[in-house]
Design an enzyme around this catalytic site. Structure first.
Site, PDB file in Angstrom:
ATOM      1  N   LYS A   1     -11.036  -3.394  19.421  1.00  0.00           N
ATOM      2  CA  LYS A   1      -9.675  -3.832  19.751  1.00  0.00           C
ATOM      3  C   LYS A   1      -9.305  -3.503  21.202  1.00  0.00           C
ATOM      4  CE  LYS A   1      -8.061  -3.607  14.956  1.00  0.00           C
ATOM      5  NZ  LYS A   1      -6.917  -3.628  14.043  1.00  0.00           N
TER       6      LYS A   1
ATOM      7  N   ASP B   1      -4.270  -6.742   5.548  1.00  0.00           N
ATOM      8  CA  ASP B   1      -5.176  -7.632   6.284  1.00  0.00           C
ATOM      9  C   ASP B   1      -5.109  -9.059   5.739  1.00  0.00           C
ATOM     10  OD1 ASP B   1      -6.199  -5.760   8.090  1.00  0.00           O
ATOM     11  OD2 ASP B   1      -7.493  -4.916   6.533  1.00  0.00           O
TER      12      ASP B   1
ATOM     13  N   PRO C   1      -2.617 -12.153  10.862  1.00  0.00           N
ATOM     14  CA  PRO C   1      -2.972 -11.894  12.263  1.00  0.00           C
ATOM     15  C   PRO C   1      -3.075 -10.388  12.490  1.00  0.00           C
ATOM     16  CG  PRO C   1      -0.668 -12.560  12.076  1.00  0.00           C
ATOM     17  CD  PRO C   1      -1.275 -12.705  10.702  1.00  0.00           C
ATOM     18  N   ASP C   2      -3.913  -9.987  13.425  1.00  0.00           N
ATOM     19  CA  ASP C   2      -4.023  -8.568  13.766  1.00  0.00           C
ATOM     20  C   ASP C   2      -3.037  -8.280  14.903  1.00  0.00           C
ATOM     21  OD1 ASP C   2      -4.870  -6.053  14.974  1.00  0.00           O
ATOM     22  OD2 ASP C   2      -6.576  -6.203  13.586  1.00  0.00           O
ATOM     23  N   ILE C   3      -1.972  -7.575  14.552  1.00  0.00           N
ATOM     24  CA  ILE C   3      -0.873  -7.348  15.505  1.00  0.00           C
ATOM     25  C   ILE C   3      -1.374  -6.545  16.711  1.00  0.00           C
ATOM     26  CG2 ILE C   3       1.437  -6.348  15.756  1.00  0.00           C
ATOM     27  CD1 ILE C   3       1.597  -6.600  12.590  1.00  0.00           C
TER      28      ILE C   3
ATOM     29  N   PHE D   1      -4.187   3.289  14.993  1.00  0.00           N
ATOM     30  CA  PHE D   1      -4.497   4.278  13.960  1.00  0.00           C
ATOM     31  C   PHE D   1      -5.633   3.716  13.116  1.00  0.00           C
ATOM     32  CE2 PHE D   1      -1.549   7.919  13.289  1.00  0.00           C
ATOM     33  CZ  PHE D   1      -0.816   7.788  14.470  1.00  0.00           C
TER      34      PHE D   1
ATOM     35  N   LYS E   1       8.458 -17.065 -10.811  1.00  0.00           N
ATOM     36  CA  LYS E   1       7.638 -15.994 -11.377  1.00  0.00           C
ATOM     37  C   LYS E   1       6.416 -16.572 -12.111  1.00  0.00           C
ATOM     38  CE  LYS E   1       7.861 -12.064 -14.480  1.00  0.00           C
ATOM     39  NZ  LYS E   1       8.527 -11.518 -15.643  1.00  0.00           N
TER      40      LYS E   1
ATOM     41  N   LYS F   1     -13.305   0.647  15.896  1.00  0.00           N
ATOM     42  CA  LYS F   1     -12.014  -0.056  16.034  1.00  0.00           C
ATOM     43  C   LYS F   1     -11.507   0.060  17.466  1.00  0.00           C
ATOM     44  CE  LYS F   1     -10.415   0.016  11.294  1.00  0.00           C
ATOM     45  NZ  LYS F   1      -9.766   0.693  10.208  1.00  0.00           N
TER      46      LYS F   1
ATOM     47  N   ASN G   1       0.846  -1.204   0.000  1.00  0.00           N
ATOM     48  CA  ASN G   1       0.000   0.000   0.000  1.00  0.00           C
ATOM     49  C   ASN G   1       0.874   1.244   0.000  1.00  0.00           C
ATOM     50  OD1 ASN G   1       0.475   0.911   2.864  1.00  0.00           O
ATOM     51  ND2 ASN G   1      -0.265  -1.187   3.201  1.00  0.00           N
TER      52      ASN G   1
HETATM   53  O1  PMT Z   1       3.039   6.195   6.506  1.00  0.00           O
HETATM   54  P1  PMT Z   1       2.402   7.500   6.090  1.00  0.00           P
HETATM   55  O2  PMT Z   1       2.499   7.742   4.609  1.00  0.00           O
HETATM   56  O3  PMT Z   1       2.895   8.657   6.915  1.00  0.00           O
HETATM   57  O4  PMT Z   1       0.843   7.362   6.375  1.00  0.00           O
HETATM   58  C1  PMT Z   1       0.363   7.225   7.688  1.00  0.00           C
HETATM   59  C2  PMT Z   1      -0.865   6.309   7.746  1.00  0.00           C
HETATM   60  C3  PMT Z   1      -2.000   6.873   6.920  1.00  0.00           C
HETATM   61  C4  PMT Z   1      -0.493   4.902   7.243  1.00  0.00           C
HETATM   62  C5  PMT Z   1      -1.265   6.215   9.267  1.00  0.00           C
HETATM   63  O5  PMT Z   1      -1.593   7.515   9.704  1.00  0.00           O
HETATM   64  C6  PMT Z   1      -2.431   5.275   9.484  1.00  0.00           C
HETATM   65  O6  PMT Z   1      -3.585   5.665   9.431  1.00  0.00           O
HETATM   66  N1  PMT Z   1      -2.134   3.984   9.804  1.00  0.00           N
HETATM   67  C7  PMT Z   1      -3.170   2.927   9.961  1.00  0.00           C
HETATM   68  C8  PMT Z   1      -3.588   2.420   8.620  1.00  0.00           C
HETATM   69  C9  PMT Z   1      -4.828   1.529   8.624  1.00  0.00           C
HETATM   70  O7  PMT Z   1      -5.535   1.508   7.712  1.00  0.00           O
HETATM   71  O8  PMT Z   1      -5.019   0.834   9.631  1.00  0.00           O
HETATM   72  P2  PMT Z   1      -6.248  -0.283   9.719  1.00  0.00           P
HETATM   73  O9  PMT Z   1      -7.550   0.405   9.788  1.00  0.00           O
HETATM   74  O10 PMT Z   1      -6.045  -1.339   8.687  1.00  0.00           O
HETATM   75  O11 PMT Z   1      -5.879  -0.891  11.103  1.00  0.00           O
HETATM   76  C10 PMT Z   1      -6.259  -0.329  12.346  1.00  0.00           C
HETATM   77  C11 PMT Z   1      -5.095  -0.475  13.317  1.00  0.00           C
HETATM   78  O12 PMT Z   1      -4.757  -1.858  13.481  1.00  0.00           O
HETATM   79  C12 PMT Z   1      -3.844   0.229  12.881  1.00  0.00           C
HETATM   80  O13 PMT Z   1      -3.257   0.754  14.039  1.00  0.00           O
HETATM   81  C13 PMT Z   1      -2.983  -0.886  12.304  1.00  0.00           C
HETATM   82  O14 PMT Z   1      -1.579  -0.643  12.465  1.00  0.00           O
HETATM   83  C14 PMT Z   1      -3.409  -2.092  13.138  1.00  0.00           C
HETATM   84  N2  PMT Z   1      -3.337  -3.376  12.433  1.00  0.00           N
HETATM   85  C15 PMT Z   1      -4.122  -3.611  11.341  1.00  0.00           C
HETATM   86  C16 PMT Z   1      -4.085  -4.829  10.727  1.00  0.00           C
HETATM   87  C17 PMT Z   1      -3.213  -5.828  11.215  1.00  0.00           C
HETATM   88  N3  PMT Z   1      -3.144  -7.012  10.647  1.00  0.00           N
HETATM   89  N4  PMT Z   1      -2.457  -5.571  12.274  1.00  0.00           N
HETATM   90  C18 PMT Z   1      -2.494  -4.357  12.890  1.00  0.00           C
HETATM   91  O15 PMT Z   1      -1.752  -4.122  13.861  1.00  0.00           O
END
Ligand code: PMT
Length: 422
Positions: free
Chosen positions: A368, A303, A332-334, A350, A313, A364, A234
């Site tokens: 979480k 995800d 896994p969701d860290i 975030f 390839k 969220k 991404n």
């Molecule tokens: O890196 P930059 O270009 O500065 O951009 C910053 C950002 C936009 C990436 C950042 O500000 C941000 O929003 N990060 C979270 C991105 C996101 O979409 O998160 P999510 O909605 O998929 O997940 C929610 C939270 O769970 C996040 O804290 C994520 O780190 C965490 N997560 C999600 C999936 C996963 N498998 N493990 C996780 O820990």
């Protein structure tokens, strides 16, 4: 940086916000730095240091020893700082003939870079036989020194005794670094690079609201391999997470940053673990999380990952037609796994959303089990140096005024520190 015996103006006073700085402003805005330059070959780096301190918002005045002027002319520093440079204790440009008092009184901090072995010895002894050493003795602001010398001079027991005494006197000793020296030898004694010194000066002025705390972060994207050359990833640049790692370190925390693939340099003083995929990120985070005080999940983690990445390839012909499908499995969701630990750290999540930010971010947070979620719109957050965020906690939604990622990072650090303190 310990300053137990700063006999001069207190560290607390030095760390008080200058009138012209703001969360969003340049980090050294309103700060007056008196830069001392002594006679070592690293004096040439002091010119770049002057430029970078000014770029960070500081006002810089330069005082040089006579020996320093043999390496770099005062005119260089005058041109870069836009201020008169002082070498002579009898300089008649100061009406009362007391440059050693005048120059130090307006300074918030004095930084001597490079500081030669001889100059360090002088400071230890409290000698004042030229303008710069007199300024040091007469100052009423904190002193930072950046040693630079040959490795044998650094290792010499006399220098080591002096450095220990400087630290005991509350003087901040920055470096030196290890590496190849101007004389061709290799070892400790190189002056820290200008950008590192600027970071140290900024850290010096930052209140240590996270002192003694361990902060663990994730940042950047993950990359989920499809085959040896392709993958799912991404647009996260890592900037938000790196800014937070830097802000936490400047606030006194011990910081570990688990980073997906980014082109960013590791923030000064931060331990970085590089990973590629979500599984690797999970594997790197969980053992560290057990004794972390704070976990901030900034990474945009995939995800899903391809169920069976190919070792060779994939050929266009493999699917046999115009379309092909890819089987994905859940990663896994860290963050959820860290928050579910028996004794979890203070967890900050975030949420990047394309729409209905408040609704998704809050759900969220609850799902979480997080005390704090930072919400941002995808259009604002990914890439670049600015963002627009809303903090969500049990008390509701709190939009931040600041839009630069470094300002946002400082605001989040302040909020986390306040939460830990209460
Ligand atoms: O890196 P930059 O270009 O500065 O951009 C910053 C950002 C936009 C990436 C950042 O500000 C941000 O929003 N990060 C979270 C991105 C996101 O979409 O998160 P999510 O909605 O998929 O997940 C929610 C939270 O769970 C996040 O804290 C994520 O780190 C965490 N997560 C999600 C999936 C996963 N498998 N493990 C996780 O820990």
């Amino acid at each position: 940086m310990a300053l137990p015996g700063q006999s001069a103006r207190s560290l607390q006073a030095a760390q008080a916000s200058p009138s012209s700085s703001s969360v969003d402003g340049l980090e050294l805005a309103g700060r007056h730095i008196l830069l001392g330059v002594t006679g070592g070959v690293a004096a040439y780096k002091a010119a770049e240091l002057t430029r970078q301190l000014i770029k960070a918002g500081a006002t810089v005045r330069v005082a040089m020893t006579e020996a320093a002027t043999r390496f770099v002319a005062p005119a260089t520093f005058q041109a870069l700082s836009g201020q008169a440079v002082f070498v002579d204790a009898w300089d008649e440009r100061v009406p009362n003939l007391m440059p050693h008092i005048e120059l130090s009184r307006e300074a918030d901090a004095m930084l001597v870079a490079p500081a030669t072995a001889d100059f360090l010895a002088k400071v230890v002894q409290g000698r004042a036989d030229d303008l710069l050493s007199t300024l040091v003795l007469a100052r009423d602001c904190p002193l930072l020194v950046a040693p630079a010398m040959n490795r044998q001079m650094w290792d010499n027991p006399a220098t080591q005794r002096n450095v220990a005494q400087l630290a005991a006197d509350g003087i901040a000793v920055l470096g030196p670094d290890e590496g190849v020296q101007a004389c061709g030898e290799t070892g400790f004694g190189r002056m820290l690079e200008p950008e590192v010194l600027v970071e140290e000066v900024i850290a010096f002025f930052t209140p240590k609201v996270l002192a003694g705390k361990k902060v663990l972060l994730t940042a950047g994207p993950t990359f989920e391999a499809i085959d040896p050359v392709r993958g799912i990833t991404n647009l996260s640049s890592g900037r938000m997470g790196y800014a937070l790692a830097r802000a936490a370190r400047q606030a006194g925390a011990e910081v570990t940053l688990v980073s997906g693939p980014t082109g960013l340099p590791c923030p000064v003083g931060v331990a970085r673990i590089d990973v590629t995929s979500a599984l690797e990120m999970h594997g790197a985070v969980l053992p560290q999380a057990v004794d972390a005080d704070v976990f901030i999940a900034v990474a945009a983690v995939a995800d899903y990952r391809p169920a069976a990445p190919e070792t060779r390839k994939i050929k266009k012909t493999a699917a046999g037609g115009e379309a092909m499908s890819l089987a994905l499995v859940r990663n896994p969701d860290i963050l959820s796994d860290v928050a579910a630990l028996p004794r979890p750290p203070y967890c900050v999540g975030f949420a990047a959303e394309s729409h209905d930010l408040a609704q998704y971010a809050e759900s969220k947070r609850i799902k979480k089990n997080l005390p704090l979620v930072v919400g941002n719109l995808i259009a604002d957050g990914f890439g670049g140096d600015s963002n627009r965020v809303i903090l969500f906690d049990a008390a509701g939604a709190h939009p931040l005024d600041t839009t630069r990622k470094d300002g946002i990072a400082r605001a989040i650090v302040a909020r986390v520190a306040a939460a830990l303190a209460s």
